[in-house]
Design a protein around this motif. Structure first.
Motif, PDB file in Angstrom:
ATOM      1  N   LYS A  36       0.832  -1.207   0.000  1.00 57.19           N
ATOM      2  CA  LYS A  36       0.000   0.000   0.000  1.00 57.19           C
ATOM      3  C   LYS A  36       0.866   1.256   0.000  1.00 57.19           C
ATOM      4  N   GLN A  37       1.909   1.241   0.834  1.00 55.82           N
ATOM      5  CA  GLN A  37       2.774   2.412   0.934  1.00 55.82           C
ATOM      6  C   GLN A  37       3.511   2.660  -0.382  1.00 55.82           C
ATOM      7  N   SER A  38       4.037   1.608  -0.981  1.00 56.88           N
ATOM      8  CA  SER A  38       4.778   1.799  -2.233  1.00 56.88           C
ATOM      9  C   SER A  38       3.857   2.260  -3.365  1.00 56.88           C
ATOM     10  N   LEU A  39       2.644   1.712  -3.426  1.00 60.23           N
ATOM     11  CA  LEU A  39       1.700   2.118  -4.466  1.00 60.23           C
ATOM     12  C   LEU A  39       1.290   3.579  -4.277  1.00 60.23           C
ATOM     13  N   CYS A  40       0.987   3.970  -3.046  1.00 60.68           N
ATOM     14  CA  CYS A  40       0.589   5.356  -2.776  1.00 60.68           C
ATOM     15  C   CYS A  40       1.743   6.316  -3.024  1.00 60.68           C
ATOM     16  N   ALA A  41       2.950   5.912  -2.671  1.00 59.48           N
ATOM     17  CA  ALA A  41       4.116   6.769  -2.908  1.00 59.48           C
ATOM     18  C   ALA A  41       4.325   6.962  -4.406  1.00 59.48           C
ATOM     19  N   ALA A  42       4.112   5.894  -5.183  1.00 59.88           N
ATOM     20  CA  ALA A  42       4.264   5.997  -6.630  1.00 59.88           C
ATOM     21  C   ALA A  42       3.195   6.911  -7.228  1.00 59.88           C
ATOM     22  N   ILE A  43       1.982   6.818  -6.719  1.00 64.64           N
ATOM     23  CA  ILE A  43       0.902   7.673  -7.224  1.00 64.64           C
ATOM     24  C   ILE A  43       1.170   9.127  -6.856  1.00 64.64           C
ATOM     25  N   ARG A  44       1.578   9.376  -5.614  1.00 68.43           N
ATOM     26  CA  ARG A  44       1.857  10.750  -5.181  1.00 68.43           C
ATOM     27  C   ARG A  44       3.074  11.338  -5.899  1.00 68.43           C
ATOM     28  N   ALA A  45       4.040  10.488  -6.263  1.00 73.62           N
ATOM     29  CA  ALA A  45       5.224  10.963  -6.978  1.00 73.62           C
ATOM     30  C   ALA A  45       4.924  11.205  -8.453  1.00 73.62           C
ATOM     31  N   GLY A  46       3.836  10.642  -8.934  1.00 79.83           N
ATOM     32  CA  GLY A  46       3.452  10.842 -10.329  1.00 79.83           C
ATOM     33  C   GLY A  46       4.032   9.817 -11.285  1.00 79.83           C
ATOM     34  N   THR A  47       4.648   8.769 -10.776  1.00 84.89           N
ATOM     35  CA  THR A  47       5.213   7.749 -11.657  1.00 84.89           C
ATOM     36  C   THR A  47       4.131   6.829 -12.213  1.00 84.89           C
ATOM     37  N   GLN A 101      -9.072   5.545  -0.495  1.00 84.71           N
ATOM     38  CA  GLN A 101      -8.938   5.329   0.952  1.00 84.71           C
ATOM     39  C   GLN A 101      -7.467   5.167   1.343  1.00 84.71           C
ATOM     40  N   TRP A 102      -6.732   4.383   0.548  1.00 81.73           N
ATOM     41  CA  TRP A 102      -5.317   4.184   0.832  1.00 81.73           C
ATOM     42  C   TRP A 102      -4.540   5.497   0.747  1.00 81.73           C
ATOM     43  N   LEU A 103      -4.874   6.315  -0.227  1.00 77.96           N
ATOM     44  CA  LEU A 103      -4.180   7.596  -0.371  1.00 77.96           C
ATOM     45  C   LEU A 103      -4.474   8.512   0.820  1.00 77.96           C
ATOM     46  N   ASP A 104      -5.711   8.500   1.305  1.00 75.89           N
ATOM     47  CA  ASP A 104      -6.048   9.281   2.505  1.00 75.89           C
ATOM     48  C   ASP A 104      -5.226   8.803   3.701  1.00 75.89           C
ATOM     49  N   GLN A 105      -5.147   7.489   3.864  1.00 77.93           N
ATOM     50  CA  GLN A 105      -4.361   6.924   4.962  1.00 77.93           C
ATOM     51  C   GLN A 105      -2.875   7.254   4.793  1.00 77.93           C
ATOM     52  N   PHE A 106      -2.398   7.199   3.554  1.00 75.32           N
ATOM     53  CA  PHE A 106      -0.995   7.515   3.270  1.00 75.32           C
ATOM     54  C   PHE A 106      -0.692   8.970   3.613  1.00 75.32           C
ATOM     55  N   ASP A 107      -1.609   9.866   3.273  1.00 73.99           N
ATOM     56  CA  ASP A 107      -1.418  11.287   3.565  1.00 73.99           C
ATOM     57  C   ASP A 107      -1.419  11.562   5.070  1.00 73.99           C
ATOM     58  N   ARG A 108      -2.174  10.776   5.826  1.00 77.48           N
ATOM     59  CA  ARG A 108      -2.210  10.935   7.279  1.00 77.48           C
ATOM     60  C   ARG A 108      -1.044  10.230   7.969  1.00 77.48           C
ATOM     61  N   GLY A 109      -0.230   9.500   7.206  1.00 79.26           N
ATOM     62  CA  GLY A 109       0.938   8.824   7.767  1.00 79.26           C
ATOM     63  C   GLY A 109       0.625   7.508   8.434  1.00 79.26           C
ATOM     64  N   GLN A 110      -0.458   6.858   8.057  1.00 75.10           N
ATOM     65  CA  GLN A 110      -0.847   5.616   8.713  1.00 75.10           C
ATOM     66  C   GLN A 110      -0.115   4.391   8.174  1.00 75.10           C
ATOM     67  N   PHE A 111       0.676   4.541   7.130  1.00 77.76           N
ATOM     68  CA  PHE A 111       1.438   3.411   6.605  1.00 77.76           C
ATOM     69  C   PHE A 111       2.876   3.437   7.090  1.00 77.76           C
ATOM     70  N   ASP A 112       3.136   4.216   8.125  1.00 78.50           N
ATOM     71  CA  ASP A 112       4.472   4.304   8.696  1.00 78.50           C
ATOM     72  C   ASP A 112       4.811   2.957   9.332  1.00 78.50           C
ATOM     73  N   PRO A 113       5.933   2.333   8.956  1.00 82.22           N
ATOM     74  CA  PRO A 113       6.249   1.000   9.484  1.00 82.22           C
ATOM     75  C   PRO A 113       6.568   0.992  10.976  1.00 82.22           C
ATOM     76  N   THR A 114       6.940   2.136  11.532  1.00 79.78           N
ATOM     77  CA  THR A 114       7.246   2.176  12.962  1.00 79.78           C
ATOM     78  C   THR A 114       5.985   2.312  13.803  1.00 79.78           C
ATOM     79  N   GLU A 115       4.875   2.591  13.174  1.00 79.71           N
ATOM     80  CA  GLU A 115       3.616   2.774  13.896  1.00 79.71           C
ATOM     81  C   GLU A 115       3.101   1.432  14.393  1.00 79.71           C
ATOM     82  N   LYS A 116       2.560   1.421  15.607  1.00 85.75           N
ATOM     83  CA  LYS A 116       2.009   0.202  16.184  1.00 85.75           C
ATOM     84  C   LYS A 116       0.638  -0.088  15.569  1.00 85.75           C
ATOM     85  N   PRO A 117       0.282  -1.360  15.440  1.00 82.73           N
ATOM     86  CA  PRO A 117      -1.061  -1.686  14.960  1.00 82.73           C
ATOM     87  C   PRO A 117      -2.124  -1.200  15.946  1.00 82.73           C
ATOM     88  N   ALA A 118      -3.287  -0.897  15.434  1.00 83.84           N
ATOM     89  CA  ALA A 118      -4.363  -0.342  16.259  1.00 83.84           C
ATOM     90  C   ALA A 118      -4.758  -1.295  17.387  1.00 83.84           C
TER      91      ALA A 118
END
Length: 121
Positions: A15-26, A45-62
């Motif tokens: 999800k993070q790599s796909l959203c990063a690619a979309i946001r980068a325009g590739t 939905q994934w892009l919204d979560q990506f913008d809020r930083g929810q795909f950060d690998p250091t973040e704990k699961p809910a």
């Protein structure tokens, strides 16, 4: 009977790599939809979560965060109960101290001893 495809799950890294690619325009959103057979709503939905930083690998699961909060709440409730009991005990002790008289009773010895007036006869 209609055949339904199994429910797919995607990793956080995907999800993070796909959203990063979309946001980068590739890659565009529609290209991502076609390439990975995803719905536009899901990508949104994934892009919204990506913008809020929810795909950060250091973040704990809910679930882990919720479990930690529940443990902390239980600990605080025990502490409140303990403090309430101590406050009640102090109130009772203060009441007893204020209402003291000559007929005080002691826990160990009972009533106050009579003063000694001399030798026994």
């Amino acid at each position: 009977m209609v055949y339904k495809a199994p429910f797919r799950r995607f990793s956080r890294q995907f999800k993070q790599s796909l959203c990063a690619a979309i946001r980068a325009g590739t890659i565009g959103r529609r290209e991502a939809q076609r390439a990975h057979r995803l719905s536009g709503n899901l990508i949104h939905q994934w892009l919204d979560q990506f913008d809020r930083g929810q795909f950060d690998p250091t973040e704990k699961p809910a679930a882990r965060v919720a479990e930690e909060y529940e443990l902390r709440i239980a600990e605080l409730e025990r502490k409140v109960g303990q403090l309430t009991m101590e406050a009640d005990l102090l109130k009772k002790t203060q009441k007893r101290d204020h209402s003291s008289s000559d007929d005080d009773f002691f826990v160990v010895s009972g009533p106050r001893p009579v003063p000694f007036e001399g030798l026994a006869k």
